[in-house]
Design an enzyme around this catalytic site. Structure first.
Site: not given
Length: 113
Positions: A7, A9-11
């Site tokens: 994903n 957007r996931c750090t």
């Protein structure tokens, strides 16, 4: 070949990609929010992870809290929830052959490679 369910957007997911790049490993990225897993793919992934479906759920995700929290769900219902709402899946998931791990922390990848 290594596969990463990612994903953007996931750090933690971005960190996993960077970790693999720093180790000069070839890998394939699957953006599972853009290309949700089928029931068979998800069941196969759970087998490789060697976990129950509930262990792959992000229980702090708003969708889980609003729609499923407090309900008694079968494994099949939990899988169906992840198919309908892919954001519920923990990430990143790194797969190599017949084994997979949730790369939280990123160093878990070392157990796979």
């Amino acid at each position: 070949m290594i596969t990463v369910y990612h994903n953007p957007r996931c750090t933690k997911s971005r960190q996993a990609l960077a970790y693999l790049e720093n180790k000069n490993l070839d890998f394939e990225v699957i953006k599972y929010l853009d290309h949700p897993l089928s029931k068979n793919e998800l069941e196969d992934l759970l087998t490789k992870l060697n976990i129950k479906p509930i262990s792959l759920i992000r229980k702090n995700e708003a969708t889980w809290k609003e729609t499923f929290k407090g309900r008694t769900l079968s494994d099949t219902q939990i899988i169906e929830a992840m198919i309908q709402y892919p954001k519920l899946m923990e990430r990143p998931i790194v797969v190599k052959k017949d084994k997979a791990i949730i790369a939280r922390p990123t160093e878990n990848i070392d157990n796979l490679i």
